[in-house]
Design a protein around this motif. Sequence first.
Motif, PDB file in Angstrom:
ATOM      1  N   MET A  37       0.620  -0.972  -0.023  1.00 30.27           N
ATOM      2  CA  MET A  37      -0.079   0.118  -0.033  1.00 30.27           C
ATOM      3  C   MET A  37       0.941   1.312   0.067  1.00 30.27           C
ATOM      4  O   MET A  37       2.147   1.199   0.376  1.00 30.27           O
ATOM      5  N   ASP A  38       0.233   2.370  -0.358  1.00 26.56           N
ATOM      6  CA  ASP A  38       1.203   3.643  -0.423  1.00 26.56           C
ATOM      7  C   ASP A  38      -0.109   4.741  -0.223  1.00 26.56           C
ATOM      8  O   ASP A  38      -1.316   4.591  -0.549  1.00 26.56           O
ATOM      9  N   GLU A  39       0.286   5.893   0.545  1.00 27.39           N
ATOM     10  CA  GLU A  39      -0.617   6.932   0.583  1.00 27.39           C
ATOM     11  C   GLU A  39      -0.196   8.251  -0.554  1.00 27.39           C
ATOM     12  O   GLU A  39       0.952   8.231  -0.358  1.00 27.39           O
ATOM     13  N   VAL A  40      -1.041   8.783  -0.862  1.00 24.98           N
ATOM     14  CA  VAL A  40      -0.663   9.843  -1.825  1.00 24.98           C
ATOM     15  C   VAL A  40      -1.626  11.032  -1.294  1.00 24.98           C
ATOM     16  O   VAL A  40      -2.942  11.050  -1.036  1.00 24.98           O
ATOM     17  N   PRO A  41      -1.008  12.223  -1.029  1.00 21.94           N
ATOM     18  CA  PRO A  41      -1.260  13.392  -0.371  1.00 21.94           C
ATOM     19  C   PRO A  41      -2.007  14.067  -1.917  1.00 21.94           C
ATOM     20  O   PRO A  41      -1.157  14.001  -2.609  1.00 21.94           O
ATOM     21  N   LEU A  42      -3.278  14.432  -1.644  1.00 17.63           N
ATOM     22  CA  LEU A  42      -3.768  15.605  -2.562  1.00 17.63           C
ATOM     23  C   LEU A  42      -4.333  16.718  -1.951  1.00 17.63           C
ATOM     24  O   LEU A  42      -4.873  16.792  -0.956  1.00 17.63           O
ATOM     25  N   THR A  43      -4.576  17.770  -2.824  1.00 21.04           N
ATOM     26  CA  THR A  43      -5.188  18.875  -2.588  1.00 21.04           C
ATOM     27  C   THR A  43      -6.417  19.161  -3.135  1.00 21.04           C
ATOM     28  O   THR A  43      -6.791  18.661  -4.290  1.00 21.04           O
ATOM     29  N   PHE A  44      -7.409  20.159  -2.740  1.00 21.52           N
ATOM     30  CA  PHE A  44      -8.742  20.193  -3.191  1.00 21.52           C
ATOM     31  C   PHE A  44      -8.691  21.400  -4.283  1.00 21.52           C
ATOM     32  O   PHE A  44      -9.322  21.297  -5.179  1.00 21.52           O
ATOM     33  N   ASP A  45      -7.649  22.330  -3.992  1.00 22.80           N
ATOM     34  CA  ASP A  45      -7.496  23.356  -5.124  1.00 22.80           C
ATOM     35  C   ASP A  45      -6.035  23.648  -5.403  1.00 22.80           C
ATOM     36  O   ASP A  45      -5.415  23.778  -4.448  1.00 22.80           O
ATOM     37  N   ILE A  46      -5.647  23.577  -6.432  1.00 22.16           N
ATOM     38  CA  ILE A  46      -4.415  24.049  -6.893  1.00 22.16           C
ATOM     39  C   ILE A  46      -4.370  25.389  -7.685  1.00 22.16           C
ATOM     40  O   ILE A  46      -4.457  24.991  -8.928  1.00 22.16           O
ATOM     41  N   PRO A  47      -4.293  26.384  -7.270  1.00 18.31           N
ATOM     42  CA  PRO A  47      -4.292  27.721  -7.989  1.00 18.31           C
ATOM     43  C   PRO A  47      -3.175  27.661  -8.925  1.00 18.31           C
ATOM     44  O   PRO A  47      -1.841  27.200  -8.550  1.00 18.31           O
ATOM     45  N   MET A  48      -3.379  28.119 -10.240  1.00 19.49           N
ATOM     46  CA  MET A  48      -2.294  28.189 -11.270  1.00 19.49           C
ATOM     47  C   MET A  48      -1.198  29.235 -10.858  1.00 19.49           C
ATOM     48  O   MET A  48      -1.579  30.351 -10.179  1.00 19.49           O
ATOM     49  N   ASN A  49       0.082  29.073 -11.031  1.00 19.31           N
ATOM     50  CA  ASN A  49       0.966  30.042 -10.809  1.00 19.31           C
ATOM     51  C   ASN A  49       1.377  31.105 -11.883  1.00 19.31           C
ATOM     52  O   ASN A  49       2.219  31.607 -11.765  1.00 19.31           O
ATOM     53  N   ARG A  50       0.453  30.800 -13.013  1.00 19.10           N
ATOM     54  CA  ARG A  50       0.640  31.949 -14.265  1.00 19.10           C
ATOM     55  C   ARG A  50      -0.825  32.302 -14.536  1.00 19.10           C
ATOM     56  O   ARG A  50      -1.488  31.801 -14.321  1.00 19.10           O
ATOM     57  N   THR A  51      -0.682  33.575 -15.182  1.00 19.53           N
ATOM     58  CA  THR A  51      -1.942  34.252 -15.449  1.00 19.53           C
ATOM     59  C   THR A  51      -1.791  34.923 -16.786  1.00 19.53           C
ATOM     60  O   THR A  51      -0.815  35.069 -17.516  1.00 19.53           O
ATOM     61  N   ILE A  52      -2.670  35.161 -17.302  1.00 20.15           N
ATOM     62  CA  ILE A  52      -2.899  35.783 -18.720  1.00 20.15           C
ATOM     63  C   ILE A  52      -3.860  36.936 -18.641  1.00 20.15           C
ATOM     64  O   ILE A  52      -4.859  36.887 -18.339  1.00 20.15           O
ATOM     65  N   ASP A  53      -3.161  38.226 -18.904  1.00 17.77           N
ATOM     66  CA  ASP A  53      -4.177  39.417 -18.736  1.00 17.77           C
ATOM     67  C   ASP A  53      -3.542  40.545 -19.609  1.00 17.77           C
ATOM     68  O   ASP A  53      -2.265  40.354 -19.950  1.00 17.77           O
ATOM     69  N   ALA A  54      -3.678  41.571 -19.689  1.00 17.38           N
ATOM     70  CA  ALA A  54      -3.211  42.675 -20.295  1.00 17.38           C
ATOM     71  C   ALA A  54      -1.772  43.166 -19.703  1.00 17.38           C
ATOM     72  O   ALA A  54      -1.611  43.070 -18.447  1.00 17.38           O
ATOM     73  N   LYS A  55      -1.128  43.723 -20.449  1.00 16.10           N
ATOM     74  CA  LYS A  55       0.148  44.136 -19.940  1.00 16.10           C
ATOM     75  C   LYS A  55       0.178  45.362 -19.005  1.00 16.10           C
ATOM     76  O   LYS A  55      -0.802  46.278 -19.398  1.00 16.10           O
ATOM     77  N   ARG A  56       1.001  45.395 -18.386  1.00 13.50           N
ATOM     78  CA  ARG A  56       1.059  46.664 -17.457  1.00 13.50           C
ATOM     79  C   ARG A  56       0.158  46.626 -16.396  1.00 13.50           C
ATOM     80  O   ARG A  56      -0.283  47.944 -15.836  1.00 13.50           O
ATOM     81  N   LYS A  57      -0.802  45.654 -16.231  1.00 12.30           N
ATOM     82  CA  LYS A  57      -1.768  45.866 -15.140  1.00 12.30           C
ATOM     83  C   LYS A  57      -1.200  45.561 -13.942  1.00 12.30           C
ATOM     84  O   LYS A  57      -0.281  44.760 -13.707  1.00 12.30           O
ATOM     85  N   ASP A  58      -1.431  46.440 -12.842  1.00 10.41           N
ATOM     86  CA  ASP A  58      -0.912  46.180 -11.527  1.00 10.41           C
ATOM     87  C   ASP A  58      -1.479  45.139 -10.624  1.00 10.41           C
ATOM     88  O   ASP A  58      -0.693  44.319 -10.162  1.00 10.41           O
ATOM     89  N   THR A  59      -2.691  44.631 -10.810  1.00 10.29           N
ATOM     90  CA  THR A  59      -3.279  43.554  -9.910  1.00 10.29           C
ATOM     91  C   THR A  59      -4.107  42.546 -10.875  1.00 10.29           C
ATOM     92  O   THR A  59      -4.818  43.143 -11.769  1.00 10.29           O
ATOM     93  N   ILE A  60      -3.801  41.449 -10.556  1.00 15.41           N
ATOM     94  CA  ILE A  60      -4.594  40.396 -11.388  1.00 15.41           C
ATOM     95  C   ILE A  60      -5.193  39.620 -10.207  1.00 15.41           C
ATOM     96  O   ILE A  60      -4.542  38.892  -9.466  1.00 15.41           O
ATOM     97  N   THR A  61      -6.632  39.275 -10.383  1.00 18.99           N
ATOM     98  CA  THR A  61      -7.402  38.538  -9.669  1.00 18.99           C
ATOM     99  C   THR A  61      -7.245  36.990  -9.793  1.00 18.99           C
ATOM    100  O   THR A  61      -7.606  36.881 -11.076  1.00 18.99           O
ATOM    101  N   ILE A  62      -6.997  36.089  -9.102  1.00 22.97           N
ATOM    102  CA  ILE A  62      -7.089  35.010  -9.251  1.00 22.97           C
ATOM    103  C   ILE A  62      -8.257  34.212  -8.377  1.00 22.97           C
ATOM    104  O   ILE A  62      -8.292  34.317  -7.249  1.00 22.97           O
TER     105      ILE A  62
END
Length: 104
Positions: A37-62
């Motif tokens: 047997m083996d145990e596998v840890p998993l998470t409910f939510d994995i937010p992306m570490n990259r975003t796509i948005d307009a250039k020069r935007k100060d804040t991007i909401t994830i």
Amino acid sequence: MAQKLPADFEEKLASFRTFVQTKIREIGLRDSDIINMDEVPLTFDIPMNRTIDAKRKDTITIRTTGHEKSSFTVVLACSADGGKLLPMIIFKRKTMPKEKFRGD
């Protein structure tokens, strides 16, 4: 890099296999009685570490579910005869949920 094996590892491996096979015969274990047997840890939510948005935007909401740090464990197991056992899920909670879970 892995550790280097000792010079006599083949001899030790053969000795260990013989010991285990002898014990299995003595006890009378079947292949279906030997489980890995083996145990596998998993998470409910994995937010992306990259975003796509307009250039020069100060804040991007994830958007997330708010459960990035909540996790659970899945236990997987199989027997030496090739059989697969049902997976078991372990939730890490401080309090028990009020809902009833299926027990099959």
